[in-house]
Enzyme design. Structure first.
Site, PDB file in Angstrom:
ATOM      1  CD  GLU A  66      -2.823  -1.163   0.098  1.00 31.94           C
ATOM      2  OE1 GLU A  66      -3.017  -0.413  -0.678  1.00 31.94           O
ATOM      3  OE2 GLU A  66      -3.795  -2.200  -0.200  1.00 31.94           O
ATOM      4  CG  PHE A 102       2.904   8.823   1.908  1.00 35.67           C
ATOM      5  CD1 PHE A 102       3.504   8.406   3.290  1.00 35.67           C
ATOM      6  CD2 PHE A 102       2.810  10.096   1.905  1.00 35.67           C
ATOM      7  CE1 PHE A 102       4.011   9.331   4.206  1.00 35.67           C
ATOM      8  CE2 PHE A 102       2.995  10.854   2.647  1.00 35.67           C
ATOM      9  CZ  PHE A 102       3.555  10.584   4.071  1.00 35.67           C
ATOM     10  CG  ASN A 103      -0.994   9.892  -0.746  1.00 41.92           C
ATOM     11  OD1 ASN A 103      -1.112  11.150   0.245  1.00 41.92           O
ATOM     12  ND2 ASN A 103       0.066  10.106  -1.539  1.00 41.92           N
ATOM     13  CG  LEU A 163       0.631  14.852 -15.658  1.00 42.36           C
ATOM     14  CD1 LEU A 163      -0.851  14.730 -16.157  1.00 42.36           C
ATOM     15  CD2 LEU A 163       1.333  15.453 -16.585  1.00 42.36           C
ATOM     16  CG  PHE A 189      -0.180  12.560  -4.734  1.00 47.72           C
ATOM     17  CD1 PHE A 189       0.871  12.363  -3.954  1.00 47.72           C
ATOM     18  CD2 PHE A 189      -0.438  13.729  -5.263  1.00 47.72           C
ATOM     19  CE1 PHE A 189       1.855  13.280  -3.837  1.00 47.72           C
ATOM     20  CE2 PHE A 189       0.359  14.775  -4.945  1.00 47.72           C
ATOM     21  CZ  PHE A 189       1.568  14.538  -4.260  1.00 47.72           C
TER      22      PHE A 189
END
Length: 444
Positions: free
Chosen positions: A66, A68-69, A305, A403
């Site tokens: 998984e 970071f966010n 992006l 993100f």
């Protein structure tokens, strides 16, 4: 009547013994109260007198793959589980150290055993539920040991009769656990890069439901002082999008040293400050309730992006560089702006291509100095990117990206209008008027 010297000495001895016992009693009581005050919920002093409940610790971890966010989202689920557990016992949440994430591509540094204070404001987290770093847990308990390691898993047979229902049972593990018992009776495995860490017991728990389903299990079935919930992403949000969800989210503030770096970049290159942008940040998140649309933002557009894995997998939500540039130019002209900030995982060659497509406009992206990158690593650089994006006049994200989703939330918490926030690039495989992101308004 005369009193003998021996009798007088006996009376003095009794008084001394009583006084010593009184001092010890007071000291023990004070230490008990102090322990209760140290981990009082929400960072507030708990002045309740009487015997304090024993301190219990909840640890957790998620699937190693998984990002970071998504891990930030799982934190909110577990934090609100602790919020409910505090109604039963004296719990504190132990924050799992960061490290070994797929999207952290810098291989020239050891990015493991990273404390939460590197990336987030731990004092702010404590205003929601009591939390400590894993290093502090080791100091308090005297060793890197966990009493009970509970590994969450789905039901092997799937939903019962094709129907989803909340349920939970201890079962045999669906797959061979990576945590193995050694000759000393200790379960060893990956505990955030701490080779000395181990669990005394290990069990698998099949669960289908929200995190709150674990409350009776943790308070009645398990009496151990420390419990680790592994694969915590298996348990869902109790109240997604409601006030308790947003309390946990509001408490999840970036560390001030990272916000300061982002603020300096905004001021230097994007003519953006909190005073000009109407994005003041109060010290205590509980006092911040901005009116939607009150934030103006800096005189620039920000975009996220997403490239690399998204582009390689040919996801329909991914826009090609020419299509993304066309979208950006259209919005810059519409808002009469000249500057665009780009947060991207694209290689330098693709960033250069994008700048060619955006000729005539000022294109910025954050390139950290060596000192910043060495100190705060890939996770810190990602947060600086998100913080700069959160203050733009207008934001465009990438579909299905957590993100981008975290930036949507951050902008709402600063008071931006949802129309200036919940926007995304339409992928090459989508129509020009593709469906925008779902709006989740802040509930106070």
């Amino acid at each position: 009547m005369a009193v003998s010297a021996s009798w007088t000495w006996t009376c003095k001895s009794v008084r001394i013994v009583c006084l010593v016992l009184l001092i010890i009693t007071i000291q023990v009581h004070c230490e008990t109260v102090q322990d209760e005050l140290l981990f009082a919920p929400g960072g507030q002093l708990n002045m309740k007198m009487g015997q304090a409940k024993p301190q219990r610790f909840l640890l957790y971890d998620v699937n190693p793959g998984e990002g970071f966010n998504l891990r930030r989202d799982v934190y909110m689920r577990i934090a609100n589980l602790v919020k409910r557990l505090l109604e039963k016992d004296n719990w504190v949440l132990v924050l799992p150290p960061w490290g070994r994430l797929y999207h952290w591509k810098s291989r020239n540094m050891q990015q493991i055993r990273i404390p939460w204070s590197t990336f987030f404001d731990v004092e702010s987290l404590n205003r929601h539920v009591p939390v400590i770093e894993f290093e502090d847990y080791i100091k308090i308990t005297g060793e890197a040991a966990i009493d009970e390691h509970v590994y969450l898993q789905s039901y092997k047979e799937g939903w019962t009769d094709g129907k989803w229902e909340e349920r939970m049972h201890e079962r045999e593990c669906n797959d061979q656990p990576t945590y193995q018992k050694n000759g000393e009776g200790k379960y060893r495995g990956w505990y955030w890069g701490y080779s000395e860490a181990y669990a005394r017991n290990f069990r698998c728990l099949s669960i289908q439901g929200v995190a709150g389903t674990l409350v009776p299990y943790l308070t009645k079935n398990i009496t151990a002082r420390s419990v680790m919930i592994d694969r915590a992403e298996t348990a869902l949000h109790d109240t997604f999008g409601r006030s308790l969800y947003w309390e946990a989210r509001r408490s999840l503030r970036f560390a001030k040293h990272l916000r300061d770096i982002g603020d300096e970049f905004r001021k230097t290159y994007l003519d953006s400050t909190d005073a000009k942008d109407k994005t003041p940040v109060l010290e205590d998140w509980r006092e911040m309730k901005p009116t939607p649309g009150s934030a103006v933002g800096g005189p620039y557009i920000a975009v996220h992006l997403r490239r690399q894995d998204y582009a390689r997998s040919n996801r329909k939500e991914v826009a090609s560089l020419p299509k993304a540039a066309t979208h950006i130019k259209k919005k810059l002209k519409e808002l009469k702006l000249k500057k665009v900030f780009i947060a991207t995982d694209a290689p330098v060659s693709e960033i250069d291509q994008l700048k060619v497509h955006l000729k005539g406009f000022e294109v910025y992206n954050y390139i950290p100095p060596r000192t910043v990158h060495d100190k705060f690593m890939d996770g810190g650089v990602a947060i600086i990117d998100q913080w700069i994006c959160a203050h733009a006049r207008y934001f465009i994200g990438t579909g299905q990206s957590t993100f981008s989703f975290r930036i949507y939330e951050e902008r709402q918490l600063l008071g931006f209008d949802t129309k200036m926030t919940y926007n995304r690039f339409c992928g090459d495989g989508e129509p020009k008027d593709c469906e925008p992101p779902s709006v989740w308004p802040v509930v106070y």
